[in-house]
Design a protein around this motif. Structure first.
Motif, short mmCIF file in Angstrom:
data_model
loop_
_atom_site.label_atom_id
_atom_site.label_comp_id
_atom_site.label_asym_id
_atom_site.label_seq_id
_atom_site.Cartn_x
_atom_site.Cartn_y
_atom_site.Cartn_z
N PRO A 278 60.41 69.24 2.74
CA PRO A 278 61.26 70.34 2.28
C PRO A 278 62.74 69.99 2.47
O PRO A 278 63.07 69.27 3.42
N GLY A 279 63.58 70.49 1.61
CA GLY A 279 65.00 70.23 1.74
C GLY A 279 65.65 70.11 0.39
O GLY A 279 65.14 70.62 -0.60
N THR A 280 66.78 69.43 0.37
CA THR A 280 67.53 69.30 -0.87
C THR A 280 67.49 67.84 -1.30
O THR A 280 66.77 67.03 -0.71
N LEU A 285 63.76 67.59 5.76
CA LEU A 285 63.19 67.64 7.10
C LEU A 285 62.11 66.58 7.22
O LEU A 285 61.17 66.54 6.42
N LYS A 286 62.22 65.71 8.22
CA LYS A 286 61.17 64.72 8.44
C LYS A 286 60.18 65.26 9.46
O LYS A 286 58.97 65.19 9.26
N SER A 287 60.70 65.80 10.53
CA SER A 287 59.79 66.40 11.51
C SER A 287 60.53 67.39 12.37
O SER A 287 61.75 67.30 12.54
N CYS A 311 64.38 67.50 16.15
CA CYS A 311 64.39 67.67 14.70
C CYS A 311 64.87 66.38 14.04
O CYS A 311 65.98 65.92 14.28
N GLU A 312 64.00 65.76 13.24
CA GLU A 312 64.39 64.55 12.51
C GLU A 312 64.68 64.89 11.05
O GLU A 312 63.92 65.64 10.42
N LEU A 313 65.77 64.34 10.56
CA LEU A 313 66.15 64.61 9.17
C LEU A 313 66.30 63.30 8.41
O LEU A 313 66.77 62.30 8.95
#
Lengths: 425, 278
Positions: A278-280, A285-287, A311-313
């Protein structure tokens, strides 16, 4: 019973992912076409060139959704993030087409998926009222008739001719909601507009929506993460899970089912592929993980356990300053606190934000975490709502009290006691 | 609420849809408001404001008449070079502005599109319409300058609005195509400025094509829909000597209309997916 005002039959919405969404430039499209042609001529190598077809290409955001809404019903649509609520509203609002099935609606429809849609910062409050009203579907005559009412509700008389870019965020939201609140449709579709504004303003909005619902038997569809608001406002509810309706009926029943179901711990969300995350286009979001620092022998976190949120992005910028804003909510959707990281420069790659919540701060309850990725300390990029859920158990030592501790938090604070005088003089 | 029927059915869209002009008509107020917004915004926070609508054509006129009229000494059939150029600049600038504004319009309104329903076609239409005010201002300058240069008013001057329509159609046709394509292929962002820049050279704004172009190229030249509009303008302003070459004129209108028609069909087909793709 009369025919339903809204009748949803076998509704489905499919999004294509992976290879087919990659054709954002003509070049991609042309190279893809060229490759397909080349494949025709060299059949022998066709198996090896098919790599891109391995990624999942279809995602059903809604599947076989069916329900009826009677006139005068106020229906809450609830469900976890990604359950398909927003997609459903978009179809009902005619913003996007269903892939299959159909919806029948009887009555004038207005939808409010956001407050202040079409507001332009350079235009004055007065100009924006007319523009926004027209965008929401009011005629100029209607707006003129209600103009004074709108201005009064928004409490912005003095600033009517000031460009809204000079408004405070509170004024901006009040004006935007005031326009929307004066719509008079037979069916009103409302997304999480109450998520903005302060608590007092939210109350005012809920009050206004209750008025709308009670007068002349209007029908309202209302999406929210805030279960208190849903219970206050709605008579019926529909629970969506993974794109399907799992429960529908009276609001208390459905909300309780939902709360019960979501009480299970979901300590981790992992998205291994950029395509599914999910995201742009720039950040996904990775985790997101909740990691309780359990002491030896403990199985589950308690109110005393310190907790780490990681939070990994995935980031895809040439250069950007990002910070992460984290919201800790209770199960009813009320925000307990919001905390923000410092900003850091990122480019292409993966980055990780970690937040430390000390032990002896939260109460024994179920909490959900939402994270908001922010650019340059001011531009929200993506809000991942209620991504993880965790429960803290009670833990007491040397306490005789066994009831539930009241309060949203239960901090362990320093106390001091002084015996000022041992005996009365 | 004027825009929603009392009863409707939402279904997956299949095949060719009708253009649904009735719905467009119901949203005419929003169309007007969006055009009005674009006009307001264009000149907010500019020091000179609407004066830009005067300066742009006048400065271009001066430069063109010096370069082409004085230095290059192009033939003008006895007409003052300034008026010859300005009459051509009106439709050209209207076209160029309308094209740039409309092709970018859907992407610029992404937020609106993903939050509210209305016929998407009103966005490129309002972008084109927002240029009408500038065109009217430029036209009044032309009318003011004509007596200064000793150009008499001809009866066909009354036909000027008709030729604005001739300039409007290709801008609208291209705007419909490009705005819809731009949603999916952002290449349009590079194509359109290129078309506008090159267009100025292959469009007879600063010269009379009749005096420069060999006759065998005439038909090909009229594939450019602006040639007809410009010839029409010069005919209205400068008189009989400047009568357009009608076969080419009608041909380019025919081509424009077919581009517009296919554009509308394409637009209606993809508009339901705008919110998913944008």
């Amino acid at each position: 019973m009369n025919a339903p005002v809204i009748s949803v039959k076998n509704l489905g919405k499919c999004y294509r992912l992976g290879s087919s969404t990659g054709h954002d430039t003509l070049r991609d499209h042309l190279t893809h076409t060229a490759r397909s042609i080349a494949r025709l001529f060299s059949r022998s190598s066709s198996a090896s060139t098919n790599v891109e077809d391995n990624t999942p290409t279809e995602y059903w955001a809604l599947k076989e959704v069916a329900f009826d809404v009677q006139q005068g019903d106020v229906v809450g649509i609830i469900g976890r993030n990604g359950a398909g609520k927003s997609t459903l509203l978009k179809i009902l609002s005619q913003i996007t087409d269903p892939t299959e099935g159909e919806v029948q609606m009887r009555g004038r429809v207005a939808s409010l998926l956001e407050v202040g849609t079409g507001f332009h910062p350079e235009l004055s409050g007065r100009e924006n009222i007319f523009l926004n009203g027209a965008i929401l579907g009011m005629t100029q005559r209607e707006i003129k008739r209600k103009f004074d009412e709108i201005v009064e509700f928004a409490e912005v008389e003095k600033f009517l001719d000031t460009p809204v870019k000079h408004y405070s965020s509170g004024m901006y939201v009040r004006l935007a909601f005031a326009v929307a609140a004066h719509l008079e449709p037979e069916i009103l579709i409302v997304d999480e507009v109450l998520a903005v504004g302060d608590a007092q303003f939210q109350k005012k909005c809920i009050g206004k929506m209750q008025d709308v619902a009670r007068s002349d038997g209007r029908t309202i569809l209302f999406v929210s993460h805030n279960m208190t608001a849903v219970k206050t406002l709605c008579t019926q509810a529909v629970l969506l899970e993974k794109g399907r309706v799992t429960h529908a009926g009276s609001v208390n029943e459905v909300v309780n089912t939902y709360l019960h179901k979501s009480s299970a711990n979901e300590l981790e969300r992992n998205f291994d592929l950029w395509e599914n995350a999910p995201g742009t286009l720039q950040v996904r979001l990775k985790s997101l993980k909740v990691i309780p620092e359990l002491k030896n022998g403990m199985l589950q976190a308690t109110v005393r356990t310190p907790i780490r949120i990681e939070c990994e992005l995935w980031t895809h910028f040439t250069e950007a300053n990002l910070n992460l804003s984290m919201f800790l909510n209770d199960i009813g959707g009320e925000c307990i606190f919001n905390t923000s990281s410092t900003a850091h420069a990122v480019s292409n790659g993966i980055c990780k934000f970690t937040c430390f919540i000390p032990g002896d701060l939260l109460n024994d309850a179920i909490y959900t975490i939402s994270v908001l990725v922010v650019r340059d300390r001011s531009v929200p990029l993506y809000n991942f709502k209620d991504a993880v859920t965790f429960e803290l158990l009670d833990e007491r030592k040397n306490k005789a009290w066994h009831g539930k501790w009241p309060g949203a938090v239960r901090p362990h604070l320093d106390w001091k006691f002084e015996q000022q005088c041992s005996t009365h003089p | 609420m004027s825009h929603t029927n009392t009863e409707r059915v939402l279904r997956p869209s299949k095949g060719l849809m009708s253009l649904n002009l009735g719905e467009l008509w119901r949203f005419r107020e929003l169309l007007g408001l969006l055009a009005w917004r674009d006009i307001l915004i264009r000149y907010k926070q500019t020091y000179l404001g609407v004066a830009w609508a005067v300066l742009q054509p006048v400065l271009t006129m001066v430069i063109f008449s010096v370069i082409f009229g004085r230095l290059a000494k192009f033939e003008s059939w006895g007409a003052p070079y300034a008026i010859l150029t300005l009459a051509a600049l009106l439709p050209w600038q209207f076209f160029a502005n309308a094209l740039s504004e409309s092709s970018n319009s859907l992407v610029a309104s992404a937020r609106l599109i993903s939050k509210v329903y209305f016929p998407r076609l009103i966005i490129p239409i309002s972008a084109v319409l927002s240029g009408v005010l500038d065109a009217l201002i430029a036209t009044s300058i032309l009318l003011i300058l004509m007596p200064f240069y000793g150009v008499a008013f001809h009866p066909q001057l009354l036909l000027l609005p008709l030729f604005f329509l001739v300039a409007f159609l290709p801008a609208f046709a291209a705007g419909v195509w490009f705005s819809a394509l731009n949603v999916k292929y952002r290449d349009v962002r590079y194509i359109v400025p290129f078309i506008v820049r090159i267009g100025l050279y292959v469009t007879p704004v600063g010269f009379l094509w009749q005096t420069l172009l060999p006759e065998k190229w005439r038909l090909l030249f009229h594939l450019n829909p602006l040639v007809g509009a410009i010839d029409g303008f010069r005919w209205c302003v400068l008189g009989e000597k400047f009568t357009p070459w009608w076969p080419g004129f009608y041909m380019s209108i025919g081509i424009t209309l077919s581009v517009l028609f296919t554009g509308l069909i394409y637009f209606r087909q993809v508009e339901k997916t705008f919110a998913d793709v944008i």
